[in-house]
Scaffold this motif. Sequence first.
Motif, PDB file in Angstrom:
ATOM      1  N   ASP A 307     -21.858  34.276  27.246  1.00 26.22           N
ATOM      2  CA  ASP A 307     -21.629  33.695  25.923  1.00 26.22           C
ATOM      3  C   ASP A 307     -20.496  34.467  25.250  1.00 26.22           C
ATOM      4  O   ASP A 307     -20.699  35.242  24.323  1.00 26.22           O
ATOM      5  CB  ASP A 307     -22.922  33.776  25.105  1.00 26.22           C
ATOM      6  N   ILE A 308     -19.278  34.236  25.750  1.00 27.82           N
ATOM      7  CA  ILE A 308     -18.124  34.987  25.276  1.00 27.82           C
ATOM      8  C   ILE A 308     -17.844  34.743  23.791  1.00 27.82           C
ATOM      9  O   ILE A 308     -17.580  35.695  23.039  1.00 27.82           O
ATOM     10  CB  ILE A 308     -16.890  34.689  26.142  1.00 27.82           C
ATOM     11  N   PRO A 309     -17.910  33.498  23.289  1.00 29.56           N
ATOM     12  CA  PRO A 309     -17.630  33.300  21.858  1.00 29.56           C
ATOM     13  C   PRO A 309     -18.557  34.105  20.949  1.00 29.56           C
ATOM     14  O   PRO A 309     -18.088  34.743  19.992  1.00 29.56           O
ATOM     15  CB  PRO A 309     -17.830  31.788  21.669  1.00 29.56           C
ATOM     16  N   ASN A 310     -19.866  34.095  21.233  1.00 27.90           N
ATOM     17  CA  ASN A 310     -20.790  34.841  20.379  1.00 27.90           C
ATOM     18  C   ASN A 310     -20.645  36.342  20.561  1.00 27.90           C
ATOM     19  O   ASN A 310     -20.839  37.111  19.607  1.00 27.90           O
ATOM     20  CB  ASN A 310     -22.237  34.410  20.655  1.00 27.90           C
ATOM     21  N   LEU A 311     -20.294  36.788  21.766  1.00 31.39           N
ATOM     22  CA  LEU A 311     -20.088  38.214  21.954  1.00 31.39           C
ATOM     23  C   LEU A 311     -18.851  38.677  21.186  1.00 31.39           C
ATOM     24  O   LEU A 311     -18.886  39.682  20.472  1.00 31.39           O
ATOM     25  CB  LEU A 311     -19.949  38.564  23.435  1.00 31.39           C
ATOM     26  N   VAL A 312     -17.763  37.927  21.317  1.00 28.69           N
ATOM     27  CA  VAL A 312     -16.523  38.299  20.628  1.00 28.69           C
ATOM     28  C   VAL A 312     -16.714  38.307  19.110  1.00 28.69           C
ATOM     29  O   VAL A 312     -16.240  39.212  18.414  1.00 28.69           O
ATOM     30  CB  VAL A 312     -15.381  37.345  21.029  1.00 28.69           C
ATOM     31  N   SER A 313     -17.422  37.326  18.592  1.00 30.33           N
ATOM     32  CA  SER A 313     -17.575  37.227  17.135  1.00 30.33           C
ATOM     33  C   SER A 313     -18.586  38.234  16.584  1.00 30.33           C
ATOM     34  O   SER A 313     -18.532  38.570  15.397  1.00 30.33           O
ATOM     35  CB  SER A 313     -18.021  35.806  16.751  1.00 30.33           C
ATOM     36  N   GLY A 314     -19.476  38.755  17.441  1.00 30.62           N
ATOM     37  CA  GLY A 314     -20.543  39.616  16.944  1.00 30.62           C
ATOM     38  C   GLY A 314     -20.284  41.101  17.030  1.00 30.62           C
ATOM     39  O   GLY A 314     -21.116  41.899  16.577  1.00 30.62           O
ATOM     40  N   LEU A 315     -19.146  41.527  17.585  1.00 28.37           N
ATOM     41  CA  LEU A 315     -18.865  42.953  17.731  1.00 28.37           C
ATOM     42  C   LEU A 315     -18.345  43.561  16.427  1.00 28.37           C
ATOM     43  O   LEU A 315     -17.744  42.869  15.598  1.00 28.37           O
ATOM     44  CB  LEU A 315     -17.839  43.175  18.842  1.00 28.37           C
ATOM     45  N   THR A 316     -18.558  44.856  16.266  1.00 29.21           N
ATOM     46  CA  THR A 316     -18.100  45.545  15.058  1.00 29.21           C
ATOM     47  C   THR A 316     -16.643  45.984  15.163  1.00 29.21           C
ATOM     48  O   THR A 316     -15.987  46.221  14.151  1.00 29.21           O
ATOM     49  CB  THR A 316     -18.952  46.794  14.790  1.00 29.21           C
ATOM     50  N   TYR A 317     -16.157  46.149  16.410  1.00 30.37           N
ATOM     51  CA  TYR A 317     -14.791  46.588  16.695  1.00 30.37           C
ATOM     52  C   TYR A 317     -14.483  47.969  16.120  1.00 30.37           C
ATOM     53  O   TYR A 317     -13.348  48.276  15.773  1.00 30.37           O
ATOM     54  CB  TYR A 317     -13.767  45.536  16.239  1.00 30.37           C
ATOM     55  N   GLY A 318     -15.521  48.794  16.066  1.00 29.75           N
ATOM     56  CA  GLY A 318     -15.287  50.200  15.830  1.00 29.75           C
ATOM     57  C   GLY A 318     -14.758  50.814  17.121  1.00 29.75           C
ATOM     58  O   GLY A 318     -15.161  50.416  18.214  1.00 29.75           O
ATOM     59  N   ALA A 319     -13.841  51.752  17.016  1.00 24.56           N
ATOM     60  CA  ALA A 319     -13.261  52.364  18.209  1.00 24.56           C
ATOM     61  C   ALA A 319     -13.201  53.876  18.016  1.00 24.56           C
ATOM     62  O   ALA A 319     -13.092  54.371  16.895  1.00 24.56           O
ATOM     63  CB  ALA A 319     -11.862  51.818  18.481  1.00 24.56           C
ATOM     64  N   GLY A 320     -13.286  54.598  19.138  1.00 21.76           N
ATOM     65  CA  GLY A 320     -13.222  56.050  19.053  1.00 21.76           C
ATOM     66  C   GLY A 320     -13.879  56.689  20.263  1.00 21.76           C
ATOM     67  O   GLY A 320     -14.384  56.013  21.160  1.00 21.76           O
ATOM     68  N   ASP A 321     -13.878  57.995  20.271  1.00 19.85           N
ATOM     69  CA  ASP A 321     -14.461  58.764  21.361  1.00 19.85           C
ATOM     70  C   ASP A 321     -15.944  58.424  21.536  1.00 19.85           C
ATOM     71  O   ASP A 321     -16.643  58.140  20.563  1.00 19.85           O
ATOM     72  CB  ASP A 321     -14.305  60.256  21.058  1.00 19.85           C
ATOM     73  N   ALA A 322     -16.413  58.476  22.785  1.00 21.83           N
ATOM     74  CA  ALA A 322     -17.808  58.136  23.083  1.00 21.83           C
ATOM     75  C   ALA A 322     -18.796  59.051  22.391  1.00 21.83           C
ATOM     76  O   ALA A 322     -19.980  58.710  22.262  1.00 21.83           O
ATOM     77  CB  ALA A 322     -18.035  58.161  24.593  1.00 21.83           C
ATOM     78  N   ARG A 323     -18.338  60.201  21.930  1.00 21.59           N
ATOM     79  CA  ARG A 323     -19.254  61.129  21.266  1.00 21.59           C
ATOM     80  C   ARG A 323     -19.890  60.528  20.019  1.00 21.59           C
ATOM     81  O   ARG A 323     -20.960  60.965  19.589  1.00 21.59           O
ATOM     82  CB  ARG A 323     -18.512  62.422  20.904  1.00 21.59           C
ATOM     83  N   ARG A 324     -19.269  59.510  19.449  1.00 22.47           N
ATOM     84  CA  ARG A 324     -19.856  58.893  18.261  1.00 22.47           C
ATOM     85  C   ARG A 324     -21.149  58.145  18.583  1.00 22.47           C
ATOM     86  O   ARG A 324     -21.913  57.800  17.676  1.00 22.47           O
ATOM     87  CB  ARG A 324     -18.843  57.956  17.589  1.00 22.47           C
ATOM     88  N   HIS A 325     -21.395  57.889  19.873  1.00 27.29           N
ATOM     89  CA  HIS A 325     -22.628  57.211  20.286  1.00 27.29           C
ATOM     90  C   HIS A 325     -23.717  58.191  20.739  1.00 27.29           C
ATOM     91  O   HIS A 325     -24.841  57.782  20.985  1.00 27.29           O
ATOM     92  CB  HIS A 325     -22.335  56.239  21.433  1.00 27.29           C
TER      93      HIS A 325
END
Length: 424
Positions: A307-325
């Motif tokens: 379900d590419i449309p719903n995945l693309v529209s539902g992301l926050t698009y935060g970006a950065g080093d993996a340490r933030r997770h």
Amino acid sequence: MAKVFKIVPTTQKYDWGKIGKTSKVAQYAAAAKIPGFTLDENAPYAELWMGTHPSGPSRLSGSDTTLLEYLSSHQDLIGEKVAERFKEAGATKGNLPFLFKVLAIEKALSIQTHPDKKTAEKLHEAQPNVYKDANHKPEMALALTPFTAMCGFVPLPQIATYLKSTPELSALIPPTISKRFVSIVSSPEAPEAEAKQALKDVFSAVMSAEESLFKAQLERLVQRYEAGQEQEAEKGIKELVLRLNSQFPGDIGVFCAFLLNYVKMNPGEAIFLAAGEPHAYVSGDIMECMATSDNVIRAGLTPKLRDIPNLVSGLTYGAGDARRHMVAPAKFGLAAHTQLYDPPIPEFAVLQVQVPAGETEVHPPIDGPSIAIVTEGQGALEWDGEERLDVSEGDVVFVGAEAGLKIVAGSGGRLTVYRAYVEV
């Protein structure tokens, strides 16, 4: 029945699971002598479910009664505060707000995300056969063995570097989108909203690329890597690209290796994935805890519905080093042998308990219910001064609200227990 009692988990076989006794899932199921379980050395044992989820409900030991059924008529075990706080999620009817699992991963799971509560409600209403409940599904993965995963978008300058060094990736993105992305990344004054939109445009272009285009480019990429012709910037993900393509030949999801952080974790390290964060577990054995839901939006590395449309529209698009997770462990009260992993959500936290041979650990009463699994050793759980339950590897135990717990390790070696709980 007592406040503390054994329950029988459910094993799940999926094609991405580890085979036979190499799987922690199979090891625990066999050690606990789960009724009806016979180890098949050729079967992929992927998940062990511990909780009240209807797709894999736990049962009371020695009974056909499900944990959900039992808790619905014994509300005191859930606790008044938790029942009221999670009333909408069904806690007053016996449903726990969390689902606890063991995962054993041989083959990468899909590129996926989980919706927030509002989006989950809309998806469930529109496609109830696909999105089967209206709940969100934040989750945490705690490594039992060396574990690898892709999680969250890499820093934007790194993506810009890949666009310059990897022609096969840049070929999937229209030049106008690529140039705008590089321009925004290069501008320190670019508003955050513009940077997120630029990342969304790049990700959407990659995931929506024509099949004939991305298959041809992926073939070129793999041939180049197999010939040892990777660029310096690509060396860190070459192994991942080749691994994913060997498991899912010609799949667009392989290109996510350039967009998502590739993390390699040691036992005891944990990551948290909030709603709207793209991820895919790649290999290893983990404890996983999540809000009680089955909602997954997939877009690659899977034979299931994409379900590419719903995945693309539902992301926050935060970006950065993996340490933030990453979830840093903390002390749990005065307990000397317990680490607390507490993500920023109310549904769950997880305790890792490692009691040396012959020693004890005391946990104070918790307002809500918990589920614990023994992953190493043997010993006993004691509560209310007189009650005692012997436990060993693979045993899964429910602990009712307000039950103080003493964890006693046997003389033969360390006792390791993972305990998921909810407390308001």
